[in-house]
Design an enzyme around this catalytic site. Structure first.
Site, PDB file in Angstrom:
ATOM      1  N   TYR A  23       0.826  -1.213   0.000  1.00 36.19           N
ATOM      2  CA  TYR A  23       0.000   0.000   0.000  1.00 36.19           C
ATOM      3  C   TYR A  23       0.862   1.267   0.000  1.00 36.19           C
ATOM      4  CZ  TYR A  23      -4.380  -2.502   0.200  1.00 36.19           C
ATOM      5  OH  TYR A  23      -5.445  -3.294  -0.149  1.00 36.19           O
ATOM      6  N   ASN A  68     -12.708   3.531  -6.523  1.00 32.91           N
ATOM      7  CA  ASN A  68     -11.273   3.777  -6.416  1.00 32.91           C
ATOM      8  C   ASN A  68     -10.899   4.254  -5.021  1.00 32.91           C
ATOM      9  OD1 ASN A  68     -11.156   3.083  -9.081  1.00 32.91           O
ATOM     10  ND2 ASN A  68     -11.165   5.192  -9.828  1.00 32.91           N
ATOM     11  N   VAL A  69      -9.726   3.894  -4.603  1.00 31.07           N
ATOM     12  CA  VAL A  69      -9.259   4.278  -3.266  1.00 31.07           C
ATOM     13  C   VAL A  69      -8.299   5.461  -3.359  1.00 31.07           C
ATOM     14  CG1 VAL A  69      -9.624   1.974  -2.314  1.00 31.07           C
ATOM     15  CG2 VAL A  69      -7.409   2.515  -3.353  1.00 31.07           C
ATOM     16  N   HIS A 118     -15.254   1.549  -1.739  1.00 34.90           N
ATOM     17  CA  HIS A 118     -14.199   0.637  -1.305  1.00 34.90           C
ATOM     18  C   HIS A 118     -13.199   1.327  -0.394  1.00 34.90           C
ATOM     19  CE1 HIS A 118     -15.087  -2.001  -5.076  1.00 34.90           C
ATOM     20  NE2 HIS A 118     -15.940  -2.228  -4.096  1.00 34.90           N
ATOM     21  N   CYS A 154      -6.367   2.269  13.004  1.00 34.47           N
ATOM     22  CA  CYS A 154      -5.762   1.187  13.773  1.00 34.47           C
ATOM     23  C   CYS A 154      -6.498  -0.114  13.465  1.00 34.47           C
ATOM     24  CB  CYS A 154      -5.866   1.482  15.274  1.00 34.47           C
ATOM     25  SG  CYS A 154      -5.285   0.104  16.278  1.00 34.47           S
ATOM     26  N   CYS A 209      -7.957  -1.184  17.303  1.00 38.01           N
ATOM     27  CA  CYS A 209      -9.042  -0.468  18.014  1.00 38.01           C
ATOM     28  C   CYS A 209      -9.879   0.383  17.068  1.00 38.01           C
ATOM     29  CB  CYS A 209      -8.449   0.401  19.133  1.00 38.01           C
ATOM     30  SG  CYS A 209      -7.569   1.854  18.529  1.00 38.01           S
ATOM     31  N   SER A 222     -14.467  -2.928 -14.588  1.00 32.69           N
ATOM     32  CA  SER A 222     -14.730  -4.233 -15.228  1.00 32.69           C
ATOM     33  C   SER A 222     -16.045  -4.807 -14.730  1.00 32.69           C
ATOM     34  CB  SER A 222     -13.580  -5.197 -14.926  1.00 32.69           C
ATOM     35  OG  SER A 222     -13.420  -5.315 -13.512  1.00 32.69           O
ATOM     36  N   ARG A 240     -13.147  -1.260 -23.396  1.00 28.62           N
ATOM     37  CA  ARG A 240     -13.388  -2.702 -23.573  1.00 28.62           C
ATOM     38  C   ARG A 240     -14.761  -3.109 -23.057  1.00 28.62           C
ATOM     39  NH1 ARG A 240      -7.657  -3.528 -21.945  1.00 28.62           N
ATOM     40  NH2 ARG A 240      -8.271  -4.070 -19.855  1.00 28.62           N
TER      41      ARG A 240
END
Ligand code: BV8
Ligand code: ZN
Length: 264
Positions: A75, A111-112, A128, A136, A139, A204, A230
């Site tokens: 990440y 998307n993040v 998402h 955390c 917690c 997709s 596509r």
């Protein structure tokens, strides 16, 4: 910048008509929205060191339990890619469309990354989660920690620890097998159902339950337009498909709307 006449010519007539008449627009975006910003799509994100890993496996609680440091390194690498990227003309076009008088445009993204926001758009829902909202893992408290800059092939990085309980800090994204943030998903689903037009851009359509959103709209008779070079799992649910990349199609559409004269 496309000139007005080029833009109008570029936009399929049926799609321009739908967009002209839409006061409430819901745009569901996926990783293809960020592709032209240089962010590899979710299924193509694995390059270099990460080539031999399945993103859907790494984006899971099981991978985190198995090896926090590997998942955190993945990440951190992705966050570094996003920080180095810039919003593309597609992100800018959606932000401009959102500012048009008389238009209520909801961005619902899988998307993040934060490229919609960095283009100046309001995002109704990150279904998402978001890469940069750290919390955390033990917690659940939000964390103000930050990813380290990763430029090379770093396979393991110890995640920061929570200042309260000492637990490891994790990305605020939804992993496979985790529930979507309910408020975001419901807001996105409502926006699609109540829209005059739903645009599905750069996904997709394989990840559920987000992939059901276009179907929810279609079931209400809301026109669904797909923008994707596509064919996808949502193509058959679309009333119109525009086989074009987001950073070309969306600017052309918004330019045509800017110059569009209302139908007689
Ligand atoms: C849940 C965050 C239950 C992390 C992501 C069997 C059937 C149906 C469902 C399932 C099943 N088995 C398991 C499931 C559930 C599973 C799922 O859907 N699996 C699929 C893969 C089979 N879903 C889940 O686990 C979800 N949770 O169901 O929980 C639950 C309920 C209650 C309590 C507990 C549990 C959680 C899913 C969320 C996963 N997290 N992201 C991270 O990013 O690391 S998903 C991840 O994939 C990204 O968010 C991404 O957005 C998303 C979808 O991918 P796309 O965006 O579509 O990207 P992709 O690469 O696939 O495609 C790119 C597209 O862009 C292509 O079409 C391409 O043509 C196009 N493109 C390329 N260039 C351009 C372009 N388009 C336009 N312009 C361009 N230039
Ligand atoms: Zn904690």
């Amino acid at each position: 910048m496309t000139s007005l006449t080029d833009a109008t010519d570029q936009v399929p007539e049926a799609i321009l008509d739908l967009a002209r008449g839409a006061a409430r627009v819901c745009v569901l975006t996926g990783a293809g929205m960020s592709a032209e910003s240089g962010i590899p799509t979710f299924r193509d994100v694995q390059v270099g060191l990460w080539e031999r890993f399945d993103p859907a496996e790494l984006a899971s609680p099981q991978a985190w339990e198995r090896d926090h440091a590997q998942v955190w390194a993945w990440y951190a690498w992705r966050a570094s890619l996003v920080r180095r990227a810039a919003p593309n003309a597609g992100h800018e076009a959606l932000a401009a469309w959102q500012r048009r008088p008389g238009v209520d445009l909801a961005v619902v993204t899988q998307n993040v990354d934060d490229l919609h926001e960095r283009a100046g758009a309001e995002v109704l829902a990150h279904v998402h989660g978001s890469l940069f909202t750290l919390r955390c893992a033990r917690c659940d408290r939000p964390s103000d920690a930050a990813y380290p800059e990763v430029t090379g092939p770093v396979g393991h990085l110890d995640p920061p620890v929570c200042g309260v309980c000492g637990g490891p800090v994790r990305p605020g994204v939804v992993w496979f097998g985790e529930a979507l943030p309910e408020a975001d998903f419901l807001a996105g689903a409502d926006a699609a159902r109540e829209a005059d037009l739903v645009l599905v851009v750069g996904t997709s359509g394989l990840v559920h339950p987000a992939a059901t959103i276009p179907h929810l709209a279609g079931a209400r008779g809301v026109p669904v337009v797909e923008v994707n070079p596509r064919e996808t799992a949502v193509s058959e649910a679309a009333d119109e498909v525009w086989r074009a990349p987001a950073a070309e199609a969306l600017p052309a559409l918004v330019a045509a709307l800017a110059g569009a004269t209302p139908p007689p």
